[in-house]
Design a protein around this motif. Structure first.
Motif, short mmCIF file in Angstrom:
data_model
loop_
_atom_site.label_atom_id
_atom_site.label_comp_id
_atom_site.label_asym_id
_atom_site.label_seq_id
_atom_site.Cartn_x
_atom_site.Cartn_y
_atom_site.Cartn_z
N GLY A 84 0.82 -1.21 0.00
CA GLY A 84 0.00 0.00 0.00
C GLY A 84 0.85 1.26 0.00
N ASP A 85 1.97 1.23 0.71
CA ASP A 85 2.88 2.38 0.73
C ASP A 85 3.56 2.56 -0.62
OD1 ASP A 85 2.64 2.99 3.64
OD2 ASP A 85 3.47 0.98 3.80
N THR A 86 3.90 1.44 -1.26
CA THR A 86 4.50 1.51 -2.60
C THR A 86 3.53 2.14 -3.59
OG1 THR A 86 5.85 -0.45 -2.20
CG2 THR A 86 5.45 0.14 -4.49
N ILE A 87 2.29 1.66 -3.57
CA ILE A 87 1.27 2.20 -4.47
C ILE A 87 1.08 3.69 -4.23
CG2 ILE A 87 -1.20 2.12 -5.02
CD1 ILE A 87 -1.04 -0.94 -4.43
N ASP A 88 1.02 4.08 -2.96
CA ASP A 88 0.83 5.49 -2.62
C ASP A 88 2.00 6.34 -3.13
OD1 ASP A 88 -0.53 7.67 -1.08
OD2 ASP A 88 1.35 7.62 0.05
N TRP A 89 3.24 5.83 -2.98
CA TRP A 89 4.40 6.61 -3.40
C TRP A 89 4.36 6.87 -4.90
CZ3 TRP A 89 8.41 6.85 -6.74
CH2 TRP A 89 9.44 7.78 -6.45
N PHE A 90 4.12 5.82 -5.68
CA PHE A 90 4.14 5.99 -7.13
C PHE A 90 2.97 6.84 -7.63
CE2 PHE A 90 7.16 2.44 -7.05
CZ PHE A 90 8.12 2.94 -7.92
N GLU A 91 1.82 6.71 -6.98
CA GLU A 91 0.69 7.54 -7.42
C GLU A 91 0.93 9.00 -7.06
OE1 GLU A 91 -3.00 5.64 -6.22
OE2 GLU A 91 -2.89 4.44 -8.07
N ARG A 92 1.57 9.27 -5.92
CA ARG A 92 1.94 10.64 -5.59
C ARG A 92 3.01 11.17 -6.55
NH1 ARG A 92 4.64 11.06 -1.41
NH2 ARG A 92 4.62 8.96 -0.49
N ALA A 93 3.80 10.24 -7.12
CA ALA A 93 4.82 10.63 -8.09
C ALA A 93 4.25 10.77 -9.49
CB ALA A 93 5.95 9.59 -8.09
N GLY A 94 2.93 10.63 -9.63
CA GLY A 94 2.29 10.85 -10.92
C GLY A 94 2.11 9.61 -11.76
N VAL A 95 2.19 8.42 -11.13
CA VAL A 95 2.03 7.17 -11.88
C VAL A 95 0.79 6.43 -11.36
CG1 VAL A 95 3.09 5.02 -12.63
CG2 VAL A 95 4.53 7.00 -12.13
N PRO A 96 -0.37 6.57 -12.01
CA PRO A 96 -1.54 5.80 -11.58
C PRO A 96 -1.29 4.31 -11.82
CG PRO A 96 -2.00 6.98 -13.62
CD PRO A 96 -0.67 7.45 -13.15
N LEU A 97 -1.72 3.51 -10.86
CA LEU A 97 -1.51 2.06 -10.93
C LEU A 97 -2.84 1.33 -10.99
CD1 LEU A 97 1.29 1.74 -8.21
CD2 LEU A 97 1.60 1.91 -10.68
N LYS A 98 -2.79 0.08 -11.44
CA LYS A 98 -3.99 -0.75 -11.51
C LYS A 98 -3.67 -2.13 -10.96
CE LYS A 98 -2.92 -2.22 -16.25
NZ LYS A 98 -3.41 -2.34 -17.64
N VAL A 99 -4.69 -2.76 -10.38
CA VAL A 99 -4.56 -4.12 -9.85
C VAL A 99 -5.25 -5.07 -10.82
CG1 VAL A 99 -5.04 -5.67 -7.93
CG2 VAL A 99 -4.56 -3.25 -7.49
N GLU A 100 -4.51 -6.07 -11.31
CA GLU A 100 -5.10 -7.03 -12.23
C GLU A 100 -5.75 -8.17 -11.46
OE1 GLU A 100 -2.31 -8.02 -15.34
OE2 GLU A 100 -2.58 -6.02 -16.20
N ALA A 101 -6.47 -9.02 -12.17
CA ALA A 101 -7.30 -10.05 -11.53
C ALA A 101 -6.50 -10.96 -10.61
CB ALA A 101 -8.01 -10.87 -12.60
N ASP A 102 -5.24 -11.21 -10.93
CA ASP A 102 -4.42 -12.11 -10.11
C ASP A 102 -3.68 -11.38 -8.99
OD1 ASP A 102 -2.58 -10.70 -11.59
OD2 ASP A 102 -1.66 -12.44 -12.55
N GLY A 103 -3.96 -10.09 -8.80
CA GLY A 103 -3.35 -9.34 -7.71
C GLY A 103 -2.09 -8.57 -8.09
N ARG A 104 -1.57 -8.81 -9.28
CA ARG A 104 -0.37 -8.08 -9.70
C ARG A 104 -0.70 -6.62 -9.98
NH1 ARG A 104 2.12 -10.94 -14.69
NH2 ARG A 104 -0.11 -10.99 -15.28
N VAL A 105 0.22 -5.74 -9.66
CA VAL A 105 0.01 -4.30 -9.81
C VAL A 105 0.92 -3.77 -10.91
CG1 VAL A 105 0.10 -2.05 -8.66
CG2 VAL A 105 -0.63 -4.09 -7.37
N PHE A 106 0.32 -3.05 -11.86
CA PHE A 106 1.05 -2.47 -12.99
C PHE A 106 0.68 -1.00 -13.14
CE2 PHE A 106 0.81 -6.97 -14.06
CZ PHE A 106 2.06 -7.23 -14.63
N PRO A 107 1.51 -0.22 -13.81
CA PRO A 107 1.10 1.14 -14.14
C PRO A 107 -0.06 1.11 -15.14
CG PRO A 107 3.19 0.61 -15.20
CD PRO A 107 2.90 -0.51 -14.26
N VAL A 108 -0.96 2.05 -15.03
CA VAL A 108 -2.09 2.13 -15.95
C VAL A 108 -1.59 2.26 -17.39
CG1 VAL A 108 -4.05 3.57 -16.66
CG2 VAL A 108 -3.68 3.04 -14.23
N SER A 109 -0.46 2.87 -17.56
CA SER A 109 0.13 3.05 -18.89
C SER A 109 0.58 1.75 -19.53
CB SER A 109 1.33 3.99 -18.81
OG SER A 109 2.38 3.38 -18.06
N ASP A 110 0.69 0.67 -18.71
CA ASP A 110 1.25 -0.61 -19.19
C ASP A 110 2.65 -0.42 -19.76
OD1 ASP A 110 -0.62 -2.55 -18.48
OD2 ASP A 110 -1.89 -2.08 -20.20
#
Length: 409
Positions: A84-110
């Motif tokens: 959760g802290d990792t996700i928060d850091w990158f989103e504050r850095a301007g990188v929106p992230l997404k969670v895929e069906a298997d739980g893996r997290v990627f940038p929305v930009s792919d």
């Protein structure tokens, strides 16, 4: 004299440098030394160029179950910095992230370039100096901290030193020279070589929920399995290779593997076929009894079971039915070596875990020295877990550096 030198320009190294600067009350003169021609190379190629940043498992206790080595030591660290802290850091850095069906997290930009840009931009904003093509020859303790000697002969000094070199062999010698315990590294996260031309003919076939076991070992994995032109791969195999990395190394990657293509256990699979034989007795084995297997896989397994596809289900005897159930749920292959799986390849081994204070990722016996990332005897299965260990270690080491440079802040 630098306040901090980070050896290694990968995920863990960058995050350590950034975290030190972000947490310090005064500027931290920081240098990242990268032996390659560019930084964050593994970030760039990971996840097929998409970068599997982390995994959406937010319970530290459950998160640690994905680490064959380091699980107990990482639990406290994950309470301090988790996905959760990792996700928060990158989103504050301007990188929106997404969670895929298997739980893996990627940038929305792919695109992994989104992650690379966030890290390099943060480092630039914070005044972190980066030197490329800078190979380190040796490190030594000094009264002021550490001396870092480059292959060119140049010597640099730092009050604090973070080693984030990955699994390159030379850093293990540096650790041993400092009197620190090192576990010899062995490969983890690799695919299995199988010498079977008929299996290779299924190249590209994927089963979403196969089960993998190694007879004689207490390991089992389940998930997507991929047939390749050299054998077996996919998440279920990669997870097994991580769990059994040490045992498979000891036998030089010669060991049987059992595959349940359907994910069922043998007894349940046999009961299903018996029931199907009664209900669909007049049908031939061209019908897979609604198992939903790809046609070419079903034909291959029928062939492996030694029965004719033209046989009627009702005509199968007990031995034939058992052989078919075995081919489906306990298909046995001899592993004949391993193949590095692209960017997913990591190692088990490195600095022994007892040598590290995991609250700060600081080496207990060497004040001012921190070890993060793959140089530690910590490794996770595929799915973003190795990157999370890198972010966590880098962050906690960076915070500790900031505290050491400006105590009492």
């Amino acid at each position: 004299m630098y306040d901090l030198i980070v050896v290694g320009g990968g995920a863990a190294g960058f995050f350590a440098a950034i975290s030190a600067a972000e947490d310090a009350s005064a500027p931290v003169r920081t240098l990242i030394l990268e032996q390659g021609r560019d930084v964050l190379q593994k970030v760039r190629i990971s996840g097929g160029g998409r970068c599997n940043v982390t995994h959406a498992e937010f319970d530290p206790r459950l998160l640690t179950t994905h680490y064959p080595r380091g699980a107990r030591e990482l639990r406290g660290a994950f309470h301090r910095f988790a996905p959760g802290d990792t996700i928060d850091w990158f989103e504050r850095a301007g990188v929106p992230l997404k969670v895929e069906a298997d739980g893996r997290v990627f940038p929305v930009s792919d695109s992994s370039e989104s992650i690379v840009t966030a890290l390099t931009s943060a480092a630039c904003r914070l005044g972190v100096e980066i030197r490329l093509s800078s190979k380190v020859e040796s490190i030594d303790r000094t009264p002021q901290g550490f001396a870092v000697r480059l292959l060119t002969g140049q010597s640099l000094t730092a009050k604090q030193l973070v080693l984030a070199t990955g699994s390159a062999p030379k850093p293990y010698a540096w650790l041993r020279r400092l009197g620190l315990p090192v576990v010899d590294p062995v490969p983890s996260l690799f695919s299995f070589n199988i010498k079977d031309a008929d299996l290779h003919a299924l190249m590209g076939l994927s089963m979403p929920d196969a089960k993998v076991t190694l007879p004689g070992l207490e390991y089992e994995t389940q998930g997507s399995l991929l047939v390749t032109h050299w054998g077996l791969s996919g998440p279920a195999i990669l997870k097994m290779s991580a769990k059994a990395a040490l045992e498979l190394y000891e036998v030089r990657y010669r060991h049987p593997v059992l595959i349940s293509w359907t994910g069922a256990i043998l007894g349940d699979q046999l009961d299903y076929l018996r029931s199907g034989r009664v209900q669909s007795g007049k049908a031939t084995l061209r019908s897979d009894l609604a198992l939903g297997l790809p046609r070419r896989l079903w034909d291959y397994l029928v062939m492996r079971a030694g029965v004719s596809a033209e046989s009627r289900w009702a005509d199968l005897n007990k031995a034939q039915l058992l052989r078919l159930a075995t081919a489906l749920a306990a298909d046995r292959y001899p592993i004949d070596g391993q193949t590095r799986f692209k960017e997913e390849f990591v190692t088990a081994g490195g600095l022994a875990l007892e040598a590290l204070d995991f609250k700060r990722f600081a080496v207990k016996a060497t004040p001012g020295l921190y070890v993060v990332g793959e140089l530690l005897n910590v490794d996770g299965v595929t799915g973003g877990f190795n990157f999370q260990a890198a972010w966590t270690g880098g962050h906690l080491a960076g915070r500790a550096v900031a505290q050491a440079i400006a105590p009492g802040q």
